[in-house]
Motif scaffolding. Structure first.
Motif, PDB file in Angstrom:
ATOM      1  N   GLN A   9      -1.558  -4.838   7.382  1.00 14.75           N
ATOM      2  CA  GLN A   9      -2.310  -3.628   7.051  1.00 14.75           C
ATOM      3  C   GLN A   9      -2.182  -2.656   8.207  1.00 14.75           C
ATOM      4  N   VAL A  22      -3.404   1.229   9.419  1.00 12.93           N
ATOM      5  CA  VAL A  22      -4.251   2.389   9.186  1.00 12.93           C
ATOM      6  C   VAL A  22      -3.601   3.603   9.846  1.00 12.93           C
ATOM      7  N   SER A  82      -3.399   7.947  10.007  1.00 12.94           N
ATOM      8  CA  SER A  82      -4.417   8.996   9.963  1.00 12.94           C
ATOM      9  C   SER A  82      -4.737   9.439   8.538  1.00 12.94           C
ATOM     10  N   TYR A 119      -3.827   7.850   5.564  1.00 12.25           N
ATOM     11  CA  TYR A 119      -3.860   6.821   4.522  1.00 12.25           C
ATOM     12  C   TYR A 119      -3.829   5.438   5.169  1.00 12.25           C
ATOM     13  N   THR A 120      -4.035   4.418   4.340  1.00 16.69           N
ATOM     14  CA  THR A 120      -3.940   3.016   4.762  1.00 16.69           C
ATOM     15  C   THR A 120      -2.876   2.324   3.919  1.00 16.69           C
ATOM     16  N   GLU A 121      -2.024   1.559   4.584  1.00 13.16           N
ATOM     17  CA  GLU A 121      -0.933   0.856   3.893  1.00 13.16           C
ATOM     18  C   GLU A 121      -1.113  -0.649   4.027  1.00 13.16           C
ATOM     19  N   ASP A 151      -3.946   3.196   0.125  1.00 14.44           N
ATOM     20  CA  ASP A 151      -5.377   3.385  -0.154  1.00 14.44           C
ATOM     21  C   ASP A 151      -5.918   4.485   0.766  1.00 14.44           C
ATOM     22  N   GLU A 152      -7.002   5.107   0.347  1.00 11.74           N
ATOM     23  CA  GLU A 152      -7.720   6.095   1.146  1.00 11.74           C
ATOM     24  C   GLU A 152      -6.802   7.229   1.604  1.00 11.74           C
ATOM     25  N   ILE A 153      -6.042   7.802   0.679  1.00  9.03           N
ATOM     26  CA  ILE A 153      -5.155   8.916   1.011  1.00  9.03           C
ATOM     27  C   ILE A 153      -5.975  10.205   1.112  1.00  9.03           C
ATOM     28  N   ASP A 154      -5.819  10.920   2.205  1.00 10.76           N
ATOM     29  CA  ASP A 154      -6.531  12.190   2.382  1.00 10.76           C
ATOM     30  C   ASP A 154      -6.042  13.228   1.383  1.00 10.76           C
ATOM     31  N   GLU A 155      -6.932  14.111   0.999  1.00 12.28           N
ATOM     32  CA  GLU A 155      -6.577  15.136   0.025  1.00 12.28           C
ATOM     33  C   GLU A 155      -5.506  16.086   0.549  1.00 12.28           C
ATOM     34  N   GLU A 214       1.434   6.344  -4.731  1.00 12.43           N
ATOM     35  CA  GLU A 214       0.127   5.765  -4.397  1.00 12.43           C
ATOM     36  C   GLU A 214      -0.155   4.470  -5.144  1.00 12.43           C
TER      37      GLU A 214
END
Length: 428
Positions: free
Chosen positions: A209, A211, A213, A215-217, A248-252, A262
């Motif tokens: 995993q 992290v 800035s 998004y998380t892969e 996951d948690e992709i910034d807009e 995604e």
């Protein structure tokens, strides 16, 4: 060189002396090389001593002299070097290979004695690190470098005493690396010589995993590899990887390229790598080169290929009284994906910056993408299909092998198509 040439033919007692003959009437000096060949010998019996746990065949894999063949002194030296680099035996005293006296009952043959002293090849490592690429990272690993998957215990005392599952020269490792930006968990097993052959094999399963800035892969997968050694310099390796990649948690305001992939993607990659190494030491080389070519066919939602070429050379500039070497290291590599950028997930593209391109932020020397929220050029990297890197560094040890000063020049570029646009250089 003359002694080595004779040594390859079995003249292990050869003596080479140089004499200078000066002409008093002319400013000339003649050189006379006097060679005392001695007797030519063949290799007799090769005996192994000191390996209580390590199997004989594991040691013999590194022995470069063979019975009934010329007694090659250069092969004796190569055997000692390979045993030292193997990491299975003590450094003090180091593995020793000696030629025995001729047996009068077997004239023309001389036996070879290989002496090793076993060391502790199991380790439990607990540590941590802080760096700009991975943040704060803790490490807990259990490794056995002389593992034998077939050496099942005959009793509980053998299991708890550490005599079971040992002696095969395999490497077994369990690693856990929790951190603020990176989390890795893996189990792996590798055998450099499967069943005593020239073939190698490895297998691993892992969870990773990362992290970033925006998004998380997460990657969950397995890697298998089968290789073959050709002589002492060439290696062919065919790796297979099966990975499930999820974001996951992709910034807009992240790039459009991130949102295009995604959903979870299953990657299947089959490759082939061929390499040639002439390094004098696998850990801290002072001379030699490594050349490697690789190709990988990846199947995902789209199909693409990865091509790679890499070269690096080591040159000793000087060596002081304490045998500390000042070493120049030059390296270059180029990688290329022939397909269009849109056909390749951004996490499979190439990046530079951070540890692989010093002087720039992590992935900071890579192309950036178009923001998803407003369609303008953003600051987040999306990688490229072409990478070129050229760098050089000089390393000067200060205190044993623990502390050195390094001066370097790194240069390179990452682009969508082959070319040298926005070529960057850093010095430090």
């Amino acid at each position: 060189l003359i002694e080595d040439a004779y040594g390859k033919l079995g003249y292990v007692d050869v003596q080479v002396r140089r004499r200078e003959m000066r002409d008093t009437a002319e400013p000339l000096v003649d050189t006379v090389v006097v060679i005392t060949e001695g007797q030519r010998f063949l290799t007799g019996e090769v005996r192994i001593r000191g390996n209580r746990l390590t199997r004989d065949d594991v040691v013999r894999r590194e022995v470069q002299v063979q019975p009934e063949r010329p007694l090659d002194q250069t092969a004796i030296d190569e055997t000692e070097r390979r045993l030292r680099n193997r990491g299975l035996f003590a450094f003090q005293p180091p593995p020793k290979v000696t030629i025995q006296a001729e047996d009068p009952a077997n004239p023309g043959y001389r036996d070879v004695l290989v002496e090793v002293e076993e060391t502790n090849t199991g380790s439990i490592n607990i540590g941590g690190a802080v760096n700009s690429d991975a943040g704060v990272l803790a490490t807990l690993s259990v490794t056995q470098r002389n593992f034998d998957v077939t050496d099942t215990p005959n009793s509980w005392s053998e299991l708890w005493g550490g005599d079971a599952f040992r002696g095969g020269g395999q490497t077994f490792s369990i690693t856990a690396q929790p951190g603020t930006r990176v989390r890795n968990f893996s189990i792996s097993l590798a055998d450099p010589t499967v069943n005593g052959s020239d073939y190698s094999g490895s297998a691993s399963v892992y969870f990773r995993q990362r992290v970033y800035s925006p998004y998380t892969e997460e990657r969950i997968g397995t890697r298998l590899a089968l290789g073959r050694r050709f002589g002492t310099r060439w290696n062919l390796n065919t790796p297979l990887r099966i990975e499930n990649v999820g974001l996951d948690e992709i910034d807009e305001d992240a790039p459009v390229d991130y949102f295009d992939v995604e959903d979870d993607t299953l990657l299947l990659g089959l490759g082939a790598n061929i390499s040639r190494s002439t390094l004098d030491d696998s850990i801290r080389p002072g001379s030699g080169t490594v050349t490697e070519f690789g190709v990988e066919q990846v199947a995902a939602d789209s199909s693409f290929q990865k091509l790679r070429a890499e070269w690096m050379g080591f040159y000793t500039l000087r060596q002081d009284f304490y045998e500390r070497k000042t070493v120049l290291n030059i390296r270059t590599r180029s990688e290329w994906i022939p397909q269009d950028t849109e056909e390749v997930p951004f996490y499979e593209r190439y990046y530079l910056g951070g540890r692989n391109f010093r002087g720039f932020d992590f992935r900071g020397a890579s192309p950036v993408g178009i923001r998803n929220d407003n369609g303008e050029v953003g600051e987040d990297p999306i990688g490229g299909n072409f990478l070129f890197f050229l760098g050089a560094e000089v390393e000067q040890p200060i205190y044993e092998d623990l502390l050195s000063i390094v001066a370097f020049v790194d240069s390179g570029t990452v682009t969508a198509e082959p070319g040298f646009d926005e070529y960057r250089v850093s010095v430090g």
